[in-house]
Design a protein around this motif. Structure first.
Motif, PDB file in Angstrom:
ATOM      1  N   LYS A 172       0.821  -1.209   0.000  1.00 55.23           N
ATOM      2  CA  LYS A 172       0.000   0.000   0.000  1.00 55.23           C
ATOM      3  C   LYS A 172       0.857   1.262   0.000  1.00 55.23           C
ATOM      4  O   LYS A 172       0.440   2.296  -0.529  1.00 55.23           O
ATOM      5  N   THR A 173       2.033   1.182   0.610  1.00 48.51           N
ATOM      6  CA  THR A 173       2.924   2.342   0.600  1.00 48.51           C
ATOM      7  C   THR A 173       3.301   2.711  -0.826  1.00 48.51           C
ATOM      8  O   THR A 173       3.223   3.882  -1.228  1.00 48.51           O
ATOM      9  N   VAL A 174       3.686   1.711  -1.616  1.00 46.18           N
ATOM     10  CA  VAL A 174       4.063   1.968  -3.006  1.00 46.18           C
ATOM     11  C   VAL A 174       2.887   2.563  -3.776  1.00 46.18           C
ATOM     12  O   VAL A 174       3.014   3.585  -4.459  1.00 46.18           O
ATOM     13  N   GLY A 175       1.715   1.939  -3.653  1.00 45.56           N
ATOM     14  CA  GLY A 175       0.564   2.405  -4.409  1.00 45.56           C
ATOM     15  C   GLY A 175       0.133   3.808  -4.051  1.00 45.56           C
ATOM     16  O   GLY A 175      -0.137   4.635  -4.933  1.00 45.56           O
ATOM     17  N   LEU A 176       0.070   4.120  -2.740  1.00 44.74           N
ATOM     18  CA  LEU A 176      -0.395   5.445  -2.334  1.00 44.74           C
ATOM     19  C   LEU A 176       0.628   6.522  -2.679  1.00 44.74           C
ATOM     20  O   LEU A 176       0.253   7.636  -3.071  1.00 44.74           O
ATOM     21  N   VAL A 177       1.911   6.215  -2.557  1.00 47.18           N
ATOM     22  CA  VAL A 177       2.943   7.186  -2.938  1.00 47.18           C
ATOM     23  C   VAL A 177       2.801   7.556  -4.414  1.00 47.18           C
ATOM     24  O   VAL A 177       2.860   8.731  -4.796  1.00 47.18           O
ATOM     25  N   VAL A 178       2.600   6.558  -5.264  1.00 46.70           N
ATOM     26  CA  VAL A 178       2.453   6.824  -6.700  1.00 46.70           C
ATOM     27  C   VAL A 178       1.205   7.663  -6.968  1.00 46.70           C
ATOM     28  O   VAL A 178       1.244   8.626  -7.745  1.00 46.70           O
ATOM     29  N   LEU A 179       0.084   7.329  -6.310  1.00 45.29           N
ATOM     30  CA  LEU A 179      -1.149   8.089  -6.515  1.00 45.29           C
ATOM     31  C   LEU A 179      -1.008   9.530  -6.027  1.00 45.29           C
ATOM     32  O   LEU A 179      -1.478  10.463  -6.687  1.00 45.29           O
ATOM     33  N   MET A 180      -0.368   9.715  -4.883  1.00 49.71           N
ATOM     34  CA  MET A 180      -0.206  11.068  -4.348  1.00 49.71           C
ATOM     35  C   MET A 180       0.637  11.932  -5.278  1.00 49.71           C
ATOM     36  O   MET A 180       0.286  13.090  -5.559  1.00 49.71           O
ATOM     37  N   LEU A 181       1.744  11.383  -5.768  1.00 44.30           N
ATOM     38  CA  LEU A 181       2.586  12.161  -6.674  1.00 44.30           C
ATOM     39  C   LEU A 181       1.826  12.515  -7.939  1.00 44.30           C
ATOM     40  O   LEU A 181       1.923  13.635  -8.455  1.00 44.30           O
ATOM     41  N   ARG A 182       1.049  11.582  -8.445  1.00 47.41           N
ATOM     42  CA  ARG A 182       0.285  11.844  -9.672  1.00 47.41           C
ATOM     43  C   ARG A 182      -0.795  12.905  -9.423  1.00 47.41           C
ATOM     44  O   ARG A 182      -1.239  13.582 -10.351  1.00 47.41           O
ATOM     45  N   THR A 183      -1.189  13.067  -8.159  1.00 49.69           N
ATOM     46  CA  THR A 183      -2.180  14.084  -7.805  1.00 49.69           C
ATOM     47  C   THR A 183      -1.525  15.421  -7.496  1.00 49.69           C
ATOM     48  O   THR A 183      -2.206  16.436  -7.384  1.00 49.69           O
ATOM     49  N   GLY A 184      -0.194  15.427  -7.344  1.00 47.29           N
ATOM     50  CA  GLY A 184       0.509  16.665  -7.039  1.00 47.29           C
ATOM     51  C   GLY A 184       0.692  16.896  -5.560  1.00 47.29           C
ATOM     52  O   GLY A 184       0.737  18.046  -5.116  1.00 47.29           O
ATOM     53  N   ILE A 185       0.802  15.817  -4.775  1.00 41.18           N
ATOM     54  CA  ILE A 185       0.969  15.917  -3.327  1.00 41.18           C
ATOM     55  C   ILE A 185       2.347  15.376  -2.949  1.00 41.18           C
ATOM     56  O   ILE A 185       2.668  14.231  -3.281  1.00 41.18           O
ATOM     57  N   PRO A 186       3.194  16.153  -2.266  1.00 44.44           N
ATOM     58  CA  PRO A 186       4.504  15.651  -1.842  1.00 44.44           C
ATOM     59  C   PRO A 186       4.363  14.405  -0.970  1.00 44.44           C
ATOM     60  O   PRO A 186       3.382  14.258  -0.227  1.00 44.44           O
ATOM     61  N   VAL A 187       5.350  13.517  -1.036  1.00 42.65           N
ATOM     62  CA  VAL A 187       5.263  12.229  -0.361  1.00 42.65           C
ATOM     63  C   VAL A 187       6.465  12.023   0.562  1.00 42.65           C
ATOM     64  O   VAL A 187       7.545  12.556   0.318  1.00 42.65           O
ATOM     65  N   PRO A 188       6.288  11.207   1.619  1.00 41.98           N
ATOM     66  CA  PRO A 188       7.387  10.965   2.556  1.00 41.98           C
ATOM     67  C   PRO A 188       8.389   9.937   2.015  1.00 41.98           C
ATOM     68  O   PRO A 188       8.388   8.771   2.421  1.00 41.98           O
TER      69      PRO A 188
END
Length: 789
Positions: A352-368
């Motif tokens: 889930k970490t991999v999936g959510l990080v990819v989705l957040m970046l594609r949405t324009g949200i910085p990721v940890p």
């Protein structure tokens, strides 16, 4: 970007937007966040990330823009544009608030061009209407009522009206206190009826006072009379009131017309403030979770360094040390990563970490993640995580998973990310493993990048020997005997079920028995059965040709020797626990050996050759040795009790090892319902059993669905301990990601084994802060209430 709703849900995208929305100041800002979705083009992604980064910098330096609660004025602007419409005072006041907030936000960002160039550029074209804003501010009070300052004419009318009221009230008060009218006055007060000032007179009193009756009380005891002395003054006051109303309407109309003329500009200002509010919420989240922007690319390899799950960080107040970082890489050389390891080891969280990080970046949200990470902008993401049983579609859990696999295979191509949890679970390990391996091969051929978790040894072996696939495992600390939650690339992990069982305090003799079975020579029984089947057919053929009987027996002996040696060799390498298939395989092996033995005996009887008789004896010895290979699979003894069942009794069918309910009894035979099956068995093979033991039957389907939506209650009734703990682990993972503070685990009382196992499991779990038995209204001793970190 192609992402289906299920993938967004299981990866926590909806929960992420809920958390961001909670940080927004205004409802329009929350609406902007609610509408967020993965962006299609790289420039758009980079632009939003730049702005989110600038907003984080501003928040950390001086607290960010001066945002206020923003009313939704879009419907009011549409109304103001219509000819002849008039906005109410409180509606105009809302628009004035938007003008003020927009001006302050614009000026704030424009003054910070050096630290926030993109945001400053965005607000530069916006127009401030400070004159209109100020006129609205000084013309209305906090409730939206016009002040005297709104116009000189309104102030004059109100002054004249106030003077007229004072004069009327003064004259009426003198009448009320006049001795001439004292006996007829009901109360010594001045009041109003129908906008006219009047005094209350008693019903039936001597009508010394002349005037106009405007009303009477409900009881009829009082009449409200306007004396003739004040009729002229009341008329004048009515005219002044009408003049005031007309002036108010004129002023409101003037403001409405002015607002309608610049409605487009105000709407642009409003949308800008809502967008800034949403960006500020994103900036605050990035600051709290240590969000950054890695290297982005249209395509290519995925390389995550020090990645942490954003929702776990949020739940733990941004304490990065409490979330173990994840490092992994996928590219054309290694496009399939297979993650194995212990239960509760963090495999699903890594996925889930991999999936959510990819989705957040594609949405324009910085990721940890580390800024040195590299993330391609995948064109599509597909995830299969959790229990997918569909009652409506009449699909089992496994069938639902296979249906999603079909969707993945149809859509997967270069630029696709595929995430699959517990691949091959829920069905026969051999056939299910083979199908799962074939699916992985097809995904690899498609050019997609895939990350898969599993417990199947078949898939571990496939990944080890297939170029382009790589094993990885979640580390297990041998010292503490607990998962380390750290991904180790290039290693194959063990599920460690026996270790988990020991931690859960299962009976030690049971664990020792399992360890013995683990070393049993059962892994090659499928091959043994195949060879014995061939031997049987050959011996039957030799029965018709007695001349070749000796050669057939020798062939069977050679086959048995080879299989026995292979089974012994496999015992040294086997790492898989013996499954329930063992008894079935062994029964088939016994049957084949018995048939081969009979065939050889027939040949020997016809030929009377000593060598053939020796072969028969040797076959019996081989059968005995095969029995020793699987001591756990000995035949179930028949019952020896004098138990006589009755219809509706719960019984254990001893030869089957299953629990069912008696339908009827006829003589010495009973029909028993075992799950959805019916079986006619001798009464001697039955013994009484408690109804709850039915859940232990291996053919009785028990389904407990762990829902996609955030749930605070997990029902484990009827589950085996290992199955229950696996579900509990996933439930705690999901509850933590959903931001729940407390959950309830239903385990029942029963023998206490499941309850004790749950308690032991919770003691060392990474998400658990504390737990306690349930209070009586919560379910009492049958439930455990868990507080999450």
């Amino acid at each position: 970007m192609c992402v289906d709703r299920h993938t967004l849900t299981v990866l926590g995208y909806a929960r992420l937007k809920e958390i961001l929305g909670e940080s927004a100041v205004s409802e329009p800002g929350r609406q902007v966040i609610e509408k967020l979705s993965p962006l299609a083009l790289l420039p758009d992604v980079v632009g939003r990330l730049d702005r989110a980064g600038e907003m984080r910098t501003l928040i950390e330096s001086d607290g960010g823009p001066p945002l206020e609660s923003l009313p939704d004025v879009l419907p009011l602007l549409s109304l103001a544009e219509k000819q002849g419409s008039v906005l109410a005072g409180h509606e105009i006041l809302k628009i004035g608030k938007v003008l003020r907030t927009g001006r302050l936000v614009r000026n704030y960002l424009a003054d910070r061009n050096a630290s926030a160039p993109h945001l400053a550029s965005d607000v530069e074209p916006l127009v401030s209407f400070i004159d209109l804003e100020k006129r609205i501010s000084r013309s209305f009070d906090g409730g939206g009522n016009l002040l005297d300052e709104a116009s000189s004419r309104l102030a004059e009318i109100r002054r004249e009206g106030a003077a007229a009221r004072r004069q009327i009230v003064s004259r009426l008060e003198s009448l009320v206190h006049d001795a001439t009218y004292r006996t007829g006055v009901q109360e010594e007060l001045v009041t109003q009826r129908s906008g006219r000032y009047v005094i209350p007179l008693k019903s039936g009193a001597d009508p010394h006072m002349k005037g106009i009756v405007h009303d009477r009380s409900a009881s009829g005891a009082t009449f409200f009379v306007e004396p003739l002395e004040v009729v002229h003054d009341n008329n004048r006051l009515a005219i002044l009131s009408a003049d005031e109303k007309a002036e108010v309407e004129r002023i409101l109309g003037r403001f409405t017309h002015e607002i309608g003329g610049i409605a487009d500009n105000i709407e642009t200002l409003f949308c800008m403030v809502a967008e800034v509010d949403a960006l500020a919420a994103i900036g605050r989240f990035a600051a709290a979770t240590g969000g950054s922007v890695p290297r982005l690319a249209e395509s290519g390899s995925l390389e995550l360094l020090a990645a942490r799950h954003p929702l776990l960080l949020h739940a733990r107040k941004g304490e990065s040390g409490s979330v173990v970082p994840l490092d992994l890489r996928l590219d054309e050389e290694v496009s399939v990563l297979l993650i194995t390891g212990p239960n509760a080891g963090g495999k699903t969280v890594a996925l889930k970490t991999v999936g959510l990080v990819v989705l957040m970046l594609r949405t324009g949200i910085p990721v940890p993640v580390s800024p040195d990470s590299r993330v391609p902008l995948f064109s599509s993401i597909y995830a299969d995580i959790g229990d997918e049983q569909s009652i409506e579609a009449a699909l089992s859990t496994y069938s639902a998973h296979i249906k999603r696999m079909g969707q993945f295979l149809a859509e997967a191509r270069r630029g696709t990310l595929v995430l699959i949890d517990e691949m091959g679970a829920g069905t026969d390990p051999e056939e299910g493993g083979a199908l799962a391996a074939a699916i992985l091969e097809r995904l690899q051929e498609s050019g997609a990048l895939s990350i898969v978790t599993t417990h199947l040894g078949f898939l571990k072996e496939t990944a080890a020997k297939t170029p382009g696939m790589l094993n990885a495992s979640m580390a297990f600390d041998a010292g503490t005997k607990k998962p380390a939650y750290r991904l180790v690339i290039g290693e194959t992990g063990l599920s460690n079920p026996l270790q988990v069982a020991e931690e859960m305090r299962l009976p030690q003799d049971l664990i020792e028995r399992a360890k013995g079975l683990k070393d049993g020579r059962v892994a090659r029984l499928d091959q043994l059965i195949g060879e014995l089947t061939a031997g049987k057919a050959e011996l039957e053929d030799k029965n018709r040709r007695a001349e070749e009987a000796k050669n057939a027996a020798e062939e069977a002996l050679r086959t048995a020797d080879e299989l026995k040696a292979a089974a012994r060799e496999e015992a040294r390498r086997s790492r898989e626990s013996a499954g329930k298939e063992t008894r079935t395989l062994l029964d088939r092996a016994r049957k084949l050996l018995k048939e081969a033995e009979k065939a050889a005996e027939k040949v020997a009887e016809a030929e009377r050759e000593s060598e053939t008789l020796t072969a028969v004896s040797t076959l019996k010895h081989e059968a005995s040795e095969i029995e020793e290979l699987c001591p756990q699979a000995q035949p179930v003894p028949r019952g020896t009790t004098n138990y006589r069942p009755s219809p509706e009794d719960w019984v254990k069918v001893i030869p089957f090892g299953q629990v069912g309910r008696v339908a009827y009894v006829t003589g010495d035979t009973a029909e028993v319902l075992i799950g959805t099956l019916k079986a006619r068995v001798p009464v001697a093979d039955l013994e009484p059993s408690a109804a709850q033991d039915m859940h232990k039957s291996r053919i009785s389907p028990v389904v407990s669905r762990l829902t996609e939506e955030a749930s605070s209650r997990l029902d484990l009734l009827g589950r085996r301990v290992d199955e229950a703990l696996s579900l509990l682990d996933k439930f705690l993972d999901q509850s933590s990601l959903d931001g729940l503070h407390s959950v309830t685990v239903v385990h029942g009382i029963g023998t206490g084994a499941l309850k004790d196992a749950v308690a032991s499991f919770l003691k060392g779990h990474v998400h658990v802060a504390d737990f306690r038995p349930g209070e009586q209204p919560e379910g009492g001793a049958g439930v455990t209430v868990v507080s999450l970190r």
